[in-house]
Structures are given as C-alpha cells and as structure tokens.
Design a protein around this motif. Structure first.
Motif, PDB file in Angstrom:
ATOM      1  N   MET A 197     -40.805  26.297  25.075  1.00  0.00           N
ATOM      2  CA  MET A 197     -41.732  26.847  24.085  1.00  0.00           C
ATOM      3  C   MET A 197     -41.316  28.276  23.734  1.00  0.00           C
ATOM      4  O   MET A 197     -41.031  29.076  24.615  1.00  0.00           O
ATOM      5  CB  MET A 197     -43.170  26.839  24.628  1.00  0.00           C
ATOM      6  CG  MET A 197     -44.205  27.342  23.640  1.00  0.00           C
ATOM      7  SD  MET A 197     -45.894  27.330  24.326  1.00  0.00           S
ATOM      8  CE  MET A 197     -46.182  25.566  24.471  1.00  0.00           C
ATOM      9  N   GLU A 198     -41.255  28.564  22.443  1.00  0.00           N
ATOM     10  CA  GLU A 198     -40.888  29.910  22.014  1.00  0.00           C
ATOM     11  C   GLU A 198     -41.922  30.921  22.505  1.00  0.00           C
ATOM     12  O   GLU A 198     -43.124  30.670  22.485  1.00  0.00           O
ATOM     13  CB  GLU A 198     -40.788  29.957  20.486  1.00  0.00           C
ATOM     14  CG  GLU A 198     -40.314  31.306  19.972  1.00  0.00           C
ATOM     15  CD  GLU A 198     -40.140  31.302  18.460  1.00  0.00           C
ATOM     16  OE1 GLU A 198     -40.633  32.242  17.815  1.00  0.00           O
ATOM     17  OE2 GLU A 198     -39.522  30.353  17.944  1.00  0.00           O
ATOM     18  N   LYS A 199     -41.443  32.085  22.943  1.00  0.00           N
ATOM     19  CA  LYS A 199     -42.328  33.083  23.538  1.00  0.00           C
ATOM     20  C   LYS A 199     -43.414  33.539  22.575  1.00  0.00           C
ATOM     21  O   LYS A 199     -44.559  33.768  22.971  1.00  0.00           O
ATOM     22  CB  LYS A 199     -41.512  34.279  24.024  1.00  0.00           C
ATOM     23  CG  LYS A 199     -40.678  33.988  25.260  1.00  0.00           C
ATOM     24  CD  LYS A 199     -39.982  35.242  25.753  1.00  0.00           C
ATOM     25  CE  LYS A 199     -39.188  34.945  27.024  1.00  0.00           C
ATOM     26  NZ  LYS A 199     -38.496  36.159  27.528  1.00  0.00           N
ATOM     27  N   GLU A 209     -46.076  30.861  22.322  1.00  0.00           N
ATOM     28  CA  GLU A 209     -46.810  30.833  23.586  1.00  0.00           C
ATOM     29  C   GLU A 209     -47.777  32.010  23.674  1.00  0.00           C
ATOM     30  O   GLU A 209     -48.908  31.872  24.145  1.00  0.00           O
ATOM     31  CB  GLU A 209     -45.824  30.866  24.751  1.00  0.00           C
ATOM     32  CG  GLU A 209     -46.486  30.724  26.112  1.00  0.00           C
ATOM     33  CD  GLU A 209     -45.476  30.705  27.240  1.00  0.00           C
ATOM     34  OE1 GLU A 209     -45.867  30.370  28.369  1.00  0.00           O
ATOM     35  OE2 GLU A 209     -44.295  31.033  26.997  1.00  0.00           O
ATOM     36  N   LYS A 210     -47.339  33.172  23.197  1.00  0.00           N
ATOM     37  CA  LYS A 210     -48.201  34.355  23.222  1.00  0.00           C
ATOM     38  C   LYS A 210     -49.417  34.170  22.316  1.00  0.00           C
ATOM     39  O   LYS A 210     -50.544  34.542  22.677  1.00  0.00           O
ATOM     40  CB  LYS A 210     -47.406  35.586  22.789  1.00  0.00           C
ATOM     41  CG  LYS A 210     -48.189  36.887  22.885  1.00  0.00           C
ATOM     42  CD  LYS A 210     -47.322  38.083  22.520  1.00  0.00           C
ATOM     43  CE  LYS A 210     -48.118  39.384  22.624  1.00  0.00           C
ATOM     44  NZ  LYS A 210     -47.286  40.562  22.272  1.00  0.00           N
ATOM     45  N   LEU A 230     -50.781  31.313  21.463  1.00  0.00           N
ATOM     46  CA  LEU A 230     -51.642  30.297  22.070  1.00  0.00           C
ATOM     47  C   LEU A 230     -52.471  30.886  23.208  1.00  0.00           C
ATOM     48  O   LEU A 230     -53.676  30.628  23.319  1.00  0.00           O
ATOM     49  CB  LEU A 230     -50.784  29.136  22.576  1.00  0.00           C
ATOM     50  CG  LEU A 230     -51.513  27.898  23.105  1.00  0.00           C
ATOM     51  CD1 LEU A 230     -52.390  27.284  22.021  1.00  0.00           C
ATOM     52  CD2 LEU A 230     -50.514  26.870  23.620  1.00  0.00           C
ATOM     53  N   LYS A 231     -51.838  31.704  24.046  1.00  0.00           N
ATOM     54  CA  LYS A 231     -52.539  32.283  25.193  1.00  0.00           C
ATOM     55  C   LYS A 231     -53.499  33.400  24.787  1.00  0.00           C
ATOM     56  O   LYS A 231     -54.406  33.743  25.549  1.00  0.00           O
ATOM     57  CB  LYS A 231     -51.530  32.815  26.208  1.00  0.00           C
ATOM     58  CG  LYS A 231     -50.784  31.725  26.963  1.00  0.00           C
ATOM     59  CD  LYS A 231     -49.856  32.318  28.014  1.00  0.00           C
ATOM     60  CE  LYS A 231     -49.179  31.226  28.831  1.00  0.00           C
ATOM     61  NZ  LYS A 231     -48.269  31.789  29.860  1.00  0.00           N
ATOM     62  N   SER A 239     -40.140  25.130  18.796  1.00  0.00           N
ATOM     63  CA  SER A 239     -40.964  26.279  19.182  1.00  0.00           C
ATOM     64  C   SER A 239     -42.154  25.893  20.044  1.00  0.00           C
ATOM     65  O   SER A 239     -42.649  26.704  20.827  1.00  0.00           O
ATOM     66  CB  SER A 239     -41.472  27.002  17.931  1.00  0.00           C
ATOM     67  OG  SER A 239     -40.398  27.469  17.148  1.00  0.00           O
ATOM     68  N   THR A 240     -42.638  24.659  19.896  1.00  0.00           N
ATOM     69  CA  THR A 240     -43.893  24.277  20.551  1.00  0.00           C
ATOM     70  C   THR A 240     -43.727  23.378  21.766  1.00  0.00           C
ATOM     71  O   THR A 240     -44.673  23.223  22.551  1.00  0.00           O
ATOM     72  CB  THR A 240     -44.804  23.548  19.551  1.00  0.00           C
ATOM     73  OG1 THR A 240     -44.135  22.369  19.074  1.00  0.00           O
ATOM     74  CG2 THR A 240     -45.145  24.448  18.377  1.00  0.00           C
ATOM     75  N   ASN A 241     -42.563  22.749  21.917  1.00  0.00           N
ATOM     76  CA  ASN A 241     -42.324  21.829  23.040  1.00  0.00           C
ATOM     77  C   ASN A 241     -43.256  20.622  23.034  1.00  0.00           C
ATOM     78  O   ASN A 241     -43.524  20.034  24.078  1.00  0.00           O
ATOM     79  CB  ASN A 241     -42.448  22.546  24.390  1.00  0.00           C
ATOM     80  CG  ASN A 241     -41.220  23.378  24.708  1.00  0.00           C
ATOM     81  OD1 ASN A 241     -40.227  23.323  23.984  1.00  0.00           O
ATOM     82  ND2 ASN A 241     -41.278  24.143  25.777  1.00  0.00           N
TER      83      ASN A 241
END
Length: 481
Positions: free
Chosen positions: A1-3, A6-7, A9-10, A160-162
């Motif tokens: 997953m692209e950082k 991920e950032k 999403l979190k 990017s999302t896995n």
C-alpha cells in the motif's frame, strides 16, 4: 500500500467514520431529516411516520445517536409515565444543513418542515447511490486520494491500495454510481493505460462540505461560545459535557466534552459502577488509573472530546438504574475549577412471576403461572424453568412436557415464545420437595435475564404429576417506556 494512501486512510477520525456510517444509509438519512425539520419528536411520533417495525427504527436511531447527529432525553408527563424524545444536536444541524444546501445546488428544492420528505422523494435514486458511496471509510480515503492525484488509472489505484481487483472494482463502481468520481478512457503517450478515474465537481463539493462541516464545527466551538451567540454565556464554565440519557445494558452510548477555556490543562473522567470501559476518539494523551481517565490538554485548538462507553447489566430487580460519569476539570495551576456529573438511566426489562398452587394432593396438582412485564422494552420471554430439590437442598430429576398449543386459552402475547412453555412435569420420589420457578427472558440486544424465583413446597408420596396453566398481565405487557 502506498504510504500516502495509507496515511489518508489512517487519518480518518473514528467519530467521522461513525458519521459516514450513519449518513450512508437512506433510511437513517430520512430519519435524520424528519427529526431535523420537526425537532424534537417522541419515539412514538417517529414510528408513526414510517411503516416499519419499532425495533428496526430504534436500531437506526441508536446509530444516529452514536454518530452525534441526534440526542435522546426523557420527559415526564406525570409521576409514573415517562416519554422518550429525540432532538437534533448542534453538530447534527451543522452537518445536515450543509449537506442539504450543497445537494440543492444540483437539485433545486424548496424544503421546509412541512415537506421535508420532498427532498428525499425528488432525489431518491441519486441520493441513495451517493449515500452508499460515502458510507465506507476506504471509499472516502480513495476519493481523497484521487482528488489529490487529479487522475489515476485502475492499475495505479490497484498498486496504491493493495486491494484485489474485484474488491477495488466494486468500490470504484459505488463511487461512480454515486456521482462522486467518474471514469473515462484515454490513451496517453508511452503507456497502454486507457481507463482513468477522477473526482467529479459534485463529489468534491458534497464530500468537502461534509468534511469541512465536521472540522469547522469542532474548531468553531470555542469561538462560538466566546462570542456568546447562544443563550447561555460560558464565562464561568470551563467545559460543558453530555451523553445519551438512557440505554439498555451492554449498549454503546456516545458522550462528549466541549472545552471553552484555554486555561484547561487536564480533565478527569470517573464512571460509576455499571458504566463499562470508556473509549476516546483519536486522543492518545490519556491515562487510566483504576477506572479514572485523565486527559491532558496540550493545545488550544483541542476543543472537543468525543467518547463512547457501554452500560453494564445492573444488579437487583429495579428496571430503572441511574449511573453517573463524573468529570473534573483542572486549570494550568493544577487547581480543580469545575465538576460536571452526567446522569444516564440504564433500563432493563423486568418480568414478574407469580405461582399459585391449586388442587394440590400428594400425587398431583395444578399450578397457576401468572406472567407480567413490569416495564416492557422489546422483551422476549423464552420460557419457564423449573428446578426441584429435596429438603436437604439436593437436586431431584424432573421430566417436563411442552404445553399443547390447543390447551392454551386466550391470545398469547407476542413477547412470549409459546413453543417453550412447559405444560406438564413429573417427579419420582418421596418426601418434601421445593420447586423453584423462574422465567427466562431477553431484551432486543439479547441480554439474558431471569425473573425472581418463586419457591413452592410440596409433600410428595411417591410420584407427583403437575400441570401448568398460564395467565398474563396484558396491561403491563402493553406498557412501553
């Protein structure tokens, strides 16, 4: 997953995720509109507006309440009767007002309290698809990611999302059907990619409106109270706080604290006995010391603390049990400057059982079983238990037969599962025996309860056969909170 993805999403706040879930259902949205334009409404008034089961409506109301869009309060009409009302919160007003304004820029509707349902009717299909699109935090993050990147191919998004191809395609389709993103085909130099996705103007306007309303509400709380735009001036209050007024045992309840002063350095929260663990949304600077939560305030921008907790099953036979959450506020000099006590009523259904002996001999007897509900809250009675012991307290085997439906006189209340009613029983033995009768019942959250046991003594010769007849207190069973 692209950082970066991920950032994003979190970084979605937990309470904002609850908001997305609450708004992302067409029935809950209609429910919110009804209360928004007819504030406040009793539960009975809400049920009358929809051709739905009351338990179905109640579950959706609780989700709106958990998201902070509506809040519940109990109003007494006399000493014995209480009514449950729901009203829109200031937060709910902010979110729904902006939503309606933004949506009406695309669908021109003059909406008011008399035609609140017109908004939904005139935008039904478009609104339904949009609500489905926003209800998932992954899709919200995906939209934000697309907006940042301007446009991305399916392969780029996949990388990017896995996510699996099937799962990603499903999420993209829901966003596309909601008008939030759009898909187009274009061949670019030195690449074989043809299919691209980008955010639509409608999607940007609507989702930005929701997210900005959320952020601006929290950021604007302090300024709003400093300017004294409401009736109450908070010049002497460092905080205000609130939570749901009542709940069933093991039910999730939303609470909140608003900070009105830069002098607040710490807030201590102590729940009473039957309040379970408290969880805080997106605030890590918290210590838990033997049930007291200490929140350290280190930023003047931090003005709102949402939290959630679960009520536990109170002991005893009372249907109404009041619990408290004590909130103490300390200034920068570590002085206690304010105390706020929140009260919540934990309501549990109570079923009363009365057993009377009739025509008892040493060999057989009839028992009149009277069942009544002291406080009817979506109660489900799953049968009656009979335990037998001798005078020394040792258990005695008992054989039971289910009640024959044809033998039951009168209408069985819907709260009672007649398939599990005992009709007859027999025991073998000699001496004095003690019968323990109790009712097993559940509330809508499937919490299990037992009525207060009824003890009956019987002197048996060798073999005893018993027959059970049932009566019901219809007036009590029909009672609602």
């Amino acid at each position: 997953m692209e950082k970066r993805f991920e950032k994003i999403l979190k970084s979605i706040p937990d309470d904002f995720e609850e908001l997305l879930k609450a708004l992302g259902n067409k029935f809950r949205f209609k429910l919110g509109l009804l209360i928004f334009f007819n504030n406040p409404l009793s539960f009975a008034e809400i049920v009358k507006q929809f051709n739905k089961d009351s338990s179905y409506i109640y579950n959706h109301i609780k989700k709106l309440e958990l998201a902070g869009i509506i809040q519940n309060f109990i109003r007494k009409s006399n000493e014995s009767r209480k009514y449950s009302f729901y009203e829109i919160t200031e937060y709910g007003k902010t979110i729904l007002s902006q939503f309606i304004v933004d949506f009406n820029k695309y669908y021109k509707i003059n909406i008011n309290s008399n035609n609140w349902n017109l908004f939904y009717k005139n935008t039904k299909s478009e609104l339904d698809f949009f609500l489905k699109g926003i209800k998932n935090n992954f899709r919200f993050a995906l939209f934000q990611f697309l907006k940042e990147k301007n446009k991305l191919s399916f392969t780029e998004i996949l990388r990017s999302t896995n996510k699996s191809k099937g799962a990603l395609a499903s999420h993209l389709k829901k966003l596309e059907m909601g008008g939030i993103i759009q898909n187009y085909f274009k061949k670019t130099p030195n690449t074989e990619e043809y299919s691209y996705y980008e955010a639509t103007n409608f999607g940007e306007k609507m989702i930005s409106g929701i997210f900005n309303s959320y952020n601006n509400y929290y950021r604007g709380i302090k300024n709003k109270y400093d300017k004294r735009t409401e009736e109450k001036a908070y010049n002497s209050d460092y905080i205000t706080a609130g939570c749901g007024n009542w709940a069933l045992p093991n039910e999730k309840v939303l609470g909140w604290i608003k900070i009105h002063s830069n002098d607040v350095s710490k807030i201590e929260i102590t729940p009473s006995r039957n309040i379970g663990r408290i969880d805080f949304f997106n605030h890590e600077n918290i210590e838990n010391d033997d049930g007291t939560y200490s929140i350290f305030i280190n930023s003047s921008n931090f003005t709102y603390i949402p939290f959630k907790f679960y009520s536990q099953i109170p002991e005893g036979d009372n249907s109404s049990n009041f619990e408290t959450i004590s909130i103490n506020t300390y200034d920068t000099n570590k002085n206690k400057v304010q105390e706020v006590n929140l009260k919540i009523e934990i309501i549990k259904p109570v079923v009363k059982l009365q057993v009377n002996k009739k025509e008892i001999t040493k060999k057989q007897g009839f028992f009149e079983i009277e069942i009544s509900i002291a406080r009817g809250i979506e109660t489900r009675i799953e049968g009656i238990e009979i335990g037998v012991e001798n005078k020394n307290g040792n258990p005695i085997n008992i054989k039971t037969l289910d009640k024959n439906l044809s033998e039951i006189q009168g209408k069985i209340p819907p709260e009672i599962n007649f398939n599990k009613l005992i009709g007859e029983f027999n025991i073998v033995g000699k001496g004095v025996f003690v019968f323990n009768f109790r009712v097993i019942y559940f509330d809508k959250l499937k919490n299990e309860y037992h009525s207060k046991p009824q003890r009956i003594k019987i002197k048996n010769y060798r073999k005893f056969e018993g027959c059970l007849n049932y009566t019901y207190n219809y007036a009590e069973i029909a009672a609602k909170v």
